[in-house]
Every structure is written in C-alpha cells, then in structure tokens.
Design an enzyme around this catalytic site. Structure first.
Site, PDB file in Angstrom:
ATOM      1  N   HIS A 279       0.896  -1.165   0.000  1.00 57.56           N
ATOM      2  CA  HIS A 279       0.000   0.000   0.000  1.00 57.56           C
ATOM      3  C   HIS A 279       0.935   1.216   0.000  1.00 57.56           C
ATOM      4  O   HIS A 279       2.000   1.171   0.624  1.00 57.56           O
ATOM      5  CB  HIS A 279      -0.832   0.114   1.270  1.00 57.56           C
ATOM      6  CG  HIS A 279      -1.746  -1.031   1.557  1.00 57.56           C
ATOM      7  ND1 HIS A 279      -1.349  -2.135   2.257  1.00 57.56           N
ATOM      8  CD2 HIS A 279      -3.058  -1.222   1.271  1.00 57.56           C
ATOM      9  CE1 HIS A 279      -2.367  -2.971   2.380  1.00 57.56           C
ATOM     10  NE2 HIS A 279      -3.422  -2.446   1.785  1.00 57.56           N
TER      11      HIS A 279
ATOM     12  N   ASP B 210       2.466   2.026   3.267  1.00 56.56           N
ATOM     13  CA  ASP B 210       3.352   1.025   3.892  1.00 56.56           C
ATOM     14  C   ASP B 210       4.793   1.431   3.600  1.00 56.56           C
ATOM     15  O   ASP B 210       5.684   1.223   4.416  1.00 56.56           O
ATOM     16  CB  ASP B 210       3.205  -0.372   3.277  1.00 56.56           C
ATOM     17  CG  ASP B 210       1.808  -0.935   3.361  1.00 56.56           C
ATOM     18  OD1 ASP B 210       1.072  -0.539   4.265  1.00 56.56           O
ATOM     19  OD2 ASP B 210       1.473  -1.784   2.500  1.00 56.56           O
TER      20      ASP B 210
END
Ligand code: XLS
Ligand code: NI
Ligand code: NI
Length: 441
Positions: A106, A109
């Site tokens: 993501h 992240d």
C-alpha cells in the site's frame, strides 16, 4: 544474492533453500522447490510468491487489548524518510533471503503519510526512487500496488463511496499517486480492496448512489492508468465485512456482477483471499472456481482464518486439505491471470523471534507446494477427473448434448421426462472423492 546494503537486519539467517521433506532444518523448504516443474510450469512460475509489505515490515503486532510486541530494527529512525529507507533495506534483504520474486504494497506502507497531501506526494516520490534502485539491484519485482484508503480517519465514511465529494476526490488523488508509484516500479497489477467501501447502517446510506460512484471512480482509475501506458490487470479483492458491517465487494460473485454492470470486466479480475472467502461463508476453492468460471481468476492472497473465530485473523496457510482442494481448481483453471500468491498473512502477536517470519513464509510456501504436487497427482493418476466427468456424461450425447447446444425447448424436456418415467437415484459419491484427496496427500 543481491547487495544487502550496509546493514544486515536478519542476522544469522542465510538464503532459504529447498532441502526436501526429510530435512529437519526448520529454515529450509521441504516441498517448495522453485525450479521443479509441475504440470508444465516451474513452481516459481505457478505461484509467483509475494511478500506483503504491510504485515511483514509494518505490522507491529498490536491488538485491541495491547500495543505491538515487535521491536523492528528498521523502525528506529525518527526521520520518516530514513525510516522508510531502512524498512526498504530490511524488506529487500528478507525477500531475497526467502528466494521469492515479488512484493506487494500500500502507498503508506512504503513511507509514513505526512500531515499534508503535498508533503505525502513528495515522500512517496522519494521512496519510489529508492525502491527502484533496490529492485534493480535485487531483481525483486512488484506483483501489485494499492492505496490505503481505509486507515486514515478521513475515510471513516468510505473513500470512493464517501457521501462527501471532497473526500472522494482526496481518495482519487491518492489512487493517482499510488498508480504512479506502481507504474514507476513496473508493477504487474494494481489492487482495489474496498476497505471502507460499504456501510454500517442503511438508514444514513444511499446505496445505489454509492455503488454508481464506485463504478465511476474505478472507471476513472482504469482510464488514467491506461492513458499512462499501464498494461497490467486491475484486481478487486472481495471481502464481505470488517471493517464495515456490509462491504460492497462481498464475494467473487458480487464483484463480478458489479464489474459487469459498470463495463469493467475486461480490465479487472479478482484477487481472492482465503480468509475473506471463509468470512463470506464460502470455501477458498469455491471463490477460485467462481472467478475462474468468469475468466477472472487474477491473483490470490494466501492466508487462513481461524475456523472458530469470525474475523480476519490472517494466519499463514497450513491447512493442507483446504489448499489441496484449492489447487485442484487452480490447476484445472490453468492458473492465475497476471497475479501470484501473495502472503497476506501475519505472524502471531507472541511470535517475536526474528526467525519467526521466515518460518511463517516457509510454512506457507511449503503448504502451497505440497498442495500443488498433490493436486497434480490427483488429476494425472487418480480416478478423480474421470469420476467427476462421468457425472455429467448424459450431456455428452443425444438429447443431453442437444440441450447444451441450445437446441431443445421446454416441451422437449417434457417429452424426455414422459418417455423416461421414474428415474433411479445416482450417488454423488462425495465420500469417495474425499477419500481420493486423503489418499494422495
Ligand atoms: C484486508 C485486505 C488488505 C488487502 C490490500 O483485509 O486483505 O490487506 O489485501 O489492501
Ligand atoms: Ni488481502
Ligand atoms: Ni484480509
């Protein structure tokens, strides 16, 4: 092995190798032999195993009753750019040591989201450049990228389905940047998991309007990426609930219907997660079969649920029976379209040794490999395929064949029924099928 950078995070652990099922080395594969050919492809090609950046490098093990228990060496720098680079170093060291080829992420992240949109954009660009170098040095590839449009409180009422156009636009801006990062990193696919796309109460929700907005939003994302030259697949990852009470992408069948309604079925396929399938009261193999039937079996998020709990526990796969049945469908479908097997799984909160995350991925890879080998043997050497085909043999000739070809009317069926009179029962032989699976495991 790839250049590990200055610092080694997983000290004392080398490259994980295949040693076979008689090995007692916990840090070796027992069944996953990347170069072994099964049903015409190497295991490496069948699976395209991928590490989930969020669980493995970001997940600290916090739960509603207490904070994280992990003490990640790469999470010490106070400067967010340095912390993100350290995390990338650790990630690429880990993926290379596992001998896997892929990762998934993501946007946030990779690097902590900043307090403004403009600053977040800059941060994302910086870390994308850094990861580009890490990719080039290691040969590790990006299976898919995605945007986290569910954690930030701004998305508490949804992202693409938010009742406020300004929040929807913010999600659009974020997806544009996540697509840019995915394309810059040669991502092979892009995922939409509708984390907050759903509702808690229908009383305050105009469901029809929200679904139209989601269709519109996904169309815009598709058009943008295609205009930039993105050739990969878009995947929808269904999940029936959690965090929302009702999520719009409930299961594969629902997502496929949605994609067809909005004319997205050519660009989108399905990413099936084991634990999401079971939350939807399906089996993993049911979800795979549903997507395969529609020609939309895109990718798999590998994990398992706890069969006594009703939530997404994201444990590493180790259910050989379940995975074997899934691999039967997988092989019959000809594998995945563009995707791979991404370990969307986390070690338990009390698994705090550095080696635990290796053991977890080894176990997951071995479960899939053993299941694949077993499923292949079942298909090639057992009576399984024949028995299943024979159940339908009445459609292979005569009136049955005409029916399949669309040549019969309801009156024709009436005549067949009249001629046949009463029918004998035909056993479904479920126990025999189950025994064959056990025999080959
Ligand atoms: C959460 C989902 C998520 C997606 C990516 O349940 O599985 O991790 O895979 O957003
Ligand atoms: Ni997932
Ligand atoms: Ni999940």
């Amino acid at each position: 092995m790839a250049n590990l950078g200055d610092k080694e995070y997983f000290k004392g652990i080398g490259e994980i190798k295949f040693e076979g099922k008689d090995s007692d080395n916990p840090l070796a594969f027992k069944y996953y032999n990347p170069e072994q050919v099964v049903a015409g492809k190497t295991m490496r090609e069948h699976f395209k195993f991928s590490i989930a950046y969020w669980h493995t490098f970001c997940g600290q093990g916090g739960d509603p009753f207490g904070p994280g228990t992990q003490n990640f060496e790469w999470d010490k720098a106070s400067d967010p750019i340095q912390a993100a680079k350290d995390k990338a170093d650790a990630a690429f060291e880990f993926i290379s040591k596992m001998g896997f080829d892929y990762f998934c992420f993501h946007d946030y992240d990779l690097i902590q989201e900043a307090s403004t949109f403009a600053e977040s954009e800059k941060r994302l660009a910086t870390i994308t450049d850094y990861i580009k170098e890490k990719k080039a040095a290691s040969g590790v590839k990006l299976l898919w990228g995605t945007a986290n449009c569910f954690s930030n409180p701004r998305y508490m009422n949804g992202a693409a389905t938010n009742p406020d156009f300004n929040v929807l636009s913010r999600a659009g801006g974020q997806v544009k940047l996540a697509l840019d990062a995915t394309m810059a990193l040669d991502g092979e696919n892009y995922v939409f998991w509708g984390g907050r796309e759903g509702y808690m109460s229908l009383l305050n929700t105009d469901m029809g309007r929200e679904l139209d907005h989601m269709g519109q939003f996904l169309t815009m994302a598709r058009d943008y990426a295609r205009a930039q030259g993105f050739k990969g697949n878009f995947f929808i990852e269904p999940k029936p609930m959690e965090p929302m009470k009702h999520q719009y992408d409930f299961d594969s069948a629902t997502a496929i219907g949605f994609l067809k309604e909005y004319g997205l079925e050519k660009d989108f396929k399905i990413n099936i997660e084991v634990n999401h399938a079971t939350l939807a009261q399906h089996t993993f193999q049911h979800e795979i079969a549903t997507a395969a039937k529609a020609g939309m079996l895109g990718s798999l998020d590998a994990n398992r649920g706890d069969y006594q709990n009703g939530w997404d526990t994201d444990q590493f796969p180790n259910n050989i029976q379940e995975t074997t049945e899934a691999m039967l469908v997988f092989l019959k479908a000809g594998g995945l379209q563009g995707g791979g097997v991404n370990f969307d799984a986390k070690i338990r909160r009390n698994s705090t040794d550095m080696e635990d995350v290796f053991l977890a991925h080894i176990g997951g890879a071995d479960t899939f490999a053993r299941a694949l080998l077993t499923a292949d043997k079942i298909i090639t050497s057992s009576a399984y395929d024949d028995l299943r085909t024979k159940r339908y043999s009445s459609f292979d000739a005569g009136k049955g064949k005409d029916f399949e070809a669309g040549k019969l009317s309801l009156e024709d069926l009436y005549k067949v029924a009249q001629e046949n009179g009463e029918l004998e029962l035909k056993s479904g032989k479920q126990e025999l099928f189950e025994n064959i699976i056990n025999q080959y495991i």
